[in-house]
Scaffold this motif. Structure first.
Motif, mmCIF file in Angstrom:
data_model
loop_
_atom_site.group_PDB
_atom_site.id
_atom_site.type_symbol
_atom_site.label_atom_id
_atom_site.label_comp_id
_atom_site.label_asym_id
_atom_site.label_seq_id
_atom_site.Cartn_x
_atom_site.Cartn_y
_atom_site.Cartn_z
ATOM 1 N N THR A 7 -5.368 73.276 107.645
ATOM 2 C CA THR A 7 -5.763 74.562 108.232
ATOM 3 C C THR A 7 -6.835 75.243 107.395
ATOM 4 O OG1 THR A 7 -3.571 74.839 109.214
ATOM 5 C CG2 THR A 7 -4.912 76.821 108.970
ATOM 6 N N MET A 8 -6.651 75.289 106.102
ATOM 7 C CA MET A 8 -7.616 75.973 105.233
ATOM 8 C C MET A 8 -8.942 75.216 105.134
ATOM 9 S SD MET A 8 -6.373 78.866 104.275
ATOM 10 C CE MET A 8 -7.371 79.316 102.869
ATOM 11 N N SER A 9 -8.933 73.911 105.323
ATOM 12 C CA SER A 9 -10.197 73.175 105.264
ATOM 13 C C SER A 9 -10.968 73.260 106.582
ATOM 14 C CB SER A 9 -9.955 71.720 104.868
ATOM 15 O OG SER A 9 -9.212 71.048 105.860
ATOM 16 N N TRP A 10 -10.290 73.600 107.677
ATOM 17 C CA TRP A 10 -10.950 73.669 108.978
ATOM 18 C C TRP A 10 -11.190 75.089 109.471
ATOM 19 C CZ3 TRP A 10 -7.873 69.513 112.197
ATOM 20 C CH2 TRP A 10 -8.156 68.247 111.678
ATOM 21 N N SER A 11 -10.589 76.078 108.842
ATOM 22 C CA SER A 11 -10.722 77.456 109.320
ATOM 23 C C SER A 11 -12.124 77.990 109.066
ATOM 24 C CB SER A 11 -9.719 78.380 108.615
ATOM 25 O OG SER A 11 -8.411 78.068 109.004
ATOM 26 N N THR A 12 -12.583 78.821 109.985
ATOM 27 C CA THR A 12 -13.874 79.482 109.807
ATOM 28 C C THR A 12 -13.708 80.978 110.029
ATOM 29 O OG1 THR A 12 -14.491 79.162 112.125
ATOM 30 C CG2 THR A 12 -15.188 77.458 110.572
ATOM 31 N N TYR A 13 -14.355 81.731 109.185
ATOM 32 C CA TYR A 13 -14.402 83.185 109.285
ATOM 33 C C TYR A 13 -15.858 83.580 109.096
ATOM 34 C CZ TYR A 13 -9.302 83.637 108.813
ATOM 35 O OH TYR A 13 -7.951 83.583 109.015
ATOM 36 N N PRO A 14 -16.392 84.476 109.909
ATOM 37 C CA PRO A 14 -17.810 84.820 109.770
ATOM 38 C C PRO A 14 -18.103 85.461 108.415
ATOM 39 C CG PRO A 14 -16.691 86.297 111.323
ATOM 40 C CD PRO A 14 -15.723 85.229 110.961
ATOM 41 N N GLY A 15 -19.127 84.942 107.762
ATOM 42 C CA GLY A 15 -19.571 85.506 106.500
ATOM 43 C C GLY A 15 -18.711 85.176 105.303
ATOM 44 N N ARG A 16 -17.698 84.336 105.486
ATOM 45 C CA ARG A 16 -16.812 83.950 104.389
ATOM 46 C C ARG A 16 -16.688 82.442 104.324
ATOM 47 N NH1 ARG A 16 -13.036 87.682 107.394
ATOM 48 N NH2 ARG A 16 -14.881 87.528 108.647
ATOM 49 N N LYS A 17 -16.315 81.975 103.143
ATOM 50 C CA LYS A 17 -16.061 80.549 102.959
ATOM 51 C C LYS A 17 -14.557 80.346 102.827
ATOM 52 C CE LYS A 17 -20.426 79.624 100.682
ATOM 53 N NZ LYS A 17 -21.072 79.259 99.426
ATOM 54 N N CYS A 18 -14.063 79.381 103.538
ATOM 55 C CA CYS A 18 -12.658 78.988 103.476
ATOM 56 C C CYS A 18 -12.649 77.502 103.164
ATOM 57 C CB CYS A 18 -11.999 79.279 104.828
ATOM 58 S SG CYS A 18 -10.250 78.891 104.894
ATOM 59 N N ALA A 19 -12.004 77.111 102.072
ATOM 60 C CA ALA A 19 -12.103 75.722 101.626
ATOM 61 C C ALA A 19 -10.843 75.301 100.896
ATOM 62 C CB ALA A 19 -13.315 75.571 100.703
ATOM 63 N N THR A 20 -10.769 74.004 100.621
ATOM 64 C CA THR A 20 -9.745 73.443 99.751
ATOM 65 C C THR A 20 -10.444 72.641 98.661
ATOM 66 O OG1 THR A 20 -9.482 71.427 101.057
ATOM 67 C CG2 THR A 20 -8.026 73.280 101.610
ATOM 68 N N ALA A 21 -9.761 72.492 97.548
ATOM 69 C CA ALA A 21 -10.241 71.665 96.442
ATOM 70 C C ALA A 21 -9.028 71.264 95.620
ATOM 71 C CB ALA A 21 -11.229 72.440 95.569
ATOM 72 N N THR A 22 -9.160 70.230 94.837
ATOM 73 C CA THR A 22 -8.097 69.907 93.896
ATOM 74 C C THR A 22 -8.266 70.780 92.660
ATOM 75 O OG1 THR A 22 -9.313 68.184 92.719
ATOM 76 C CG2 THR A 22 -8.056 67.485 94.674
ATOM 77 N N ALA A 23 -7.225 70.880 91.877
ATOM 78 C CA ALA A 23 -7.287 71.676 90.652
ATOM 79 C C ALA A 23 -8.339 71.139 89.688
ATOM 80 C CB ALA A 23 -5.914 71.702 89.973
ATOM 81 N N ALA A 24 -8.528 69.831 89.687
ATOM 82 C CA ALA A 24 -9.510 69.215 88.769
ATOM 83 C C ALA A 24 -10.935 69.349 89.251
ATOM 84 C CB ALA A 24 -9.162 67.741 88.565
ATOM 85 N N GLU A 25 -11.145 69.616 90.542
ATOM 86 C CA GLU A 25 -12.516 69.668 91.057
ATOM 87 C C GLU A 25 -12.975 71.058 91.473
ATOM 88 O OE1 GLU A 25 -12.404 67.007 94.442
ATOM 89 O OE2 GLU A 25 -11.656 68.570 95.766
ATOM 90 N N VAL A 26 -12.084 72.045 91.493
ATOM 91 C CA VAL A 26 -12.465 73.376 91.966
ATOM 92 C C VAL A 26 -13.620 73.927 91.131
ATOM 93 C CG1 VAL A 26 -10.743 74.623 90.579
ATOM 94 C CG2 VAL A 26 -11.633 75.637 92.704
ATOM 95 N N GLU A 27 -14.571 74.523 91.820
ATOM 96 C CA GLU A 27 -15.714 75.152 91.148
ATOM 97 C C GLU A 27 -15.447 76.647 91.004
ATOM 98 O OE1 GLU A 27 -18.505 73.891 89.800
ATOM 99 O OE2 GLU A 27 -17.793 71.881 90.257
ATOM 100 N N PHE A 28 -15.358 77.112 89.797
ATOM 101 C CA PHE A 28 -15.227 78.544 89.538
ATOM 102 C C PHE A 28 -16.625 79.128 89.377
ATOM 103 C CE2 PHE A 28 -10.946 77.183 88.209
ATOM 104 C CZ PHE A 28 -10.204 78.060 88.964
ATOM 105 N N SER A 29 -17.437 78.907 90.381
ATOM 106 C CA SER A 29 -18.835 79.287 90.355
ATOM 107 C C SER A 29 -19.008 80.733 90.831
ATOM 108 C CB SER A 29 -19.632 78.350 91.274
ATOM 109 O OG SER A 29 -20.940 78.816 91.426
ATOM 110 N N THR A 30 -20.040 81.373 90.332
ATOM 111 C CA THR A 30 -20.385 82.706 90.810
ATOM 112 C C THR A 30 -21.421 82.643 91.917
ATOM 113 O OG1 THR A 30 -22.047 82.941 89.080
ATOM 114 C CG2 THR A 30 -19.838 83.809 88.604
ATOM 115 N N GLU A 31 -21.796 81.427 92.322
ATOM 116 C CA GLU A 31 -22.750 81.245 93.418
ATOM 117 C C GLU A 31 -22.028 81.343 94.752
ATOM 118 O OE1 GLU A 31 -26.090 80.868 92.898
ATOM 119 O OE2 GLU A 31 -25.545 81.189 90.804
ATOM 120 N N ARG A 32 -22.626 82.059 95.684
ATOM 121 C CA ARG A 32 -22.038 82.177 97.027
ATOM 122 C C ARG A 32 -22.839 81.355 97.993
ATOM 123 N NH1 ARG A 32 -18.869 87.282 98.576
ATOM 124 N NH2 ARG A 32 -19.377 86.459 100.580
#
Length: 189
Positions: free
Chosen positions: A164-189
């Motif tokens: 659900t979280m990998s397929w959901s869409t909300y306008p102007g927002r990002k909804c995604a999944t990642a593993t704990a080892a690959e998650v990007e704690f980036s400040t880029e939007r």
């Protein structure tokens, strides 16, 4: 209608990693290990970590063993800790105000229970205009017995929210999944 957040700061939300919630959940030791991976990555990146704990006078009274965090997960000094009485960490808590003070616009979510507090908090974040990344290998729950001989297995509940979280869409927002080892704690939007 959701408000799209300004700012570029991510934050890691660790939801209900308590002995009475995650302690005997499906695949708990692996999930706890992955939460620790996410904690290490967030702390190394200088990302705020926020600990959310369910608290009520019946199941999780403050100071009781079920209320305490599992021993393998330890907040560091200065990390925000917050109690909640509802599934969503946003309901009747100062979470939204704290996030605003930190300039947070991206929530990285992990913890327990997948089908209740993790799901509710992730959806509430999206509805309030935050980008949300669910750590797909760092949340868990217990099976649900429907009382009629039917059981919904915990693994299936986890997979369902990941999809659900990998397929959901909300306008102007990002909804995604990642593993704990690959998650990007980036400040880029």
């Amino acid at each position: 209608m959701a408000t799209i957040r300004s700012g570029q700061q991510p934050a890691l939300l660790v939801i209900d990693a308590q002995q009475g919630v995650i302690g005997d959940a499906w695949d708990a030791q692996r999930i706890i290990g992955n939460i620790n991976v996410a904690l290490d990555r967030a702390r190394t990146a200088g990302v705020p970590v926020i600990w959310i704990q369910q608290e009520d006078e019946h199941e999780y009274p403050r100071g009781s063993d079920p209320w305490k965090l599992v021993p393998d997960l330890r907040p560091r000094e200065g990390e925000l800790r917050m109690s909640k009485a509802h599934n969503s960490a946003f309901e009747h808590t100062p979470l939204e105000q704290e996030l605003a003070q930190m300039g947070v616009s991206h929530l990285v979510v992990c913890g327990a229970s997948t089908n209740w507090c993790v799901r509710s908090t992730a959806y509430a974040g999206l509805e309030r205009g935050y980008d949300v990344t669910l750590l797909k290998d760092a949340h868990t729950t217990n099976a649900i017995d429907l009382g009629d001989g039917t059981e919904i297995d915990a693994r299936g509940i986890v997979i369902d929210l990941n999809v659900t979280m990998s397929w959901s869409t909300y306008p102007g927002r990002k909804c995604a999944t990642a593993t704990a080892a690959e998650v990007e704690f980036s400040t880029e939007r």
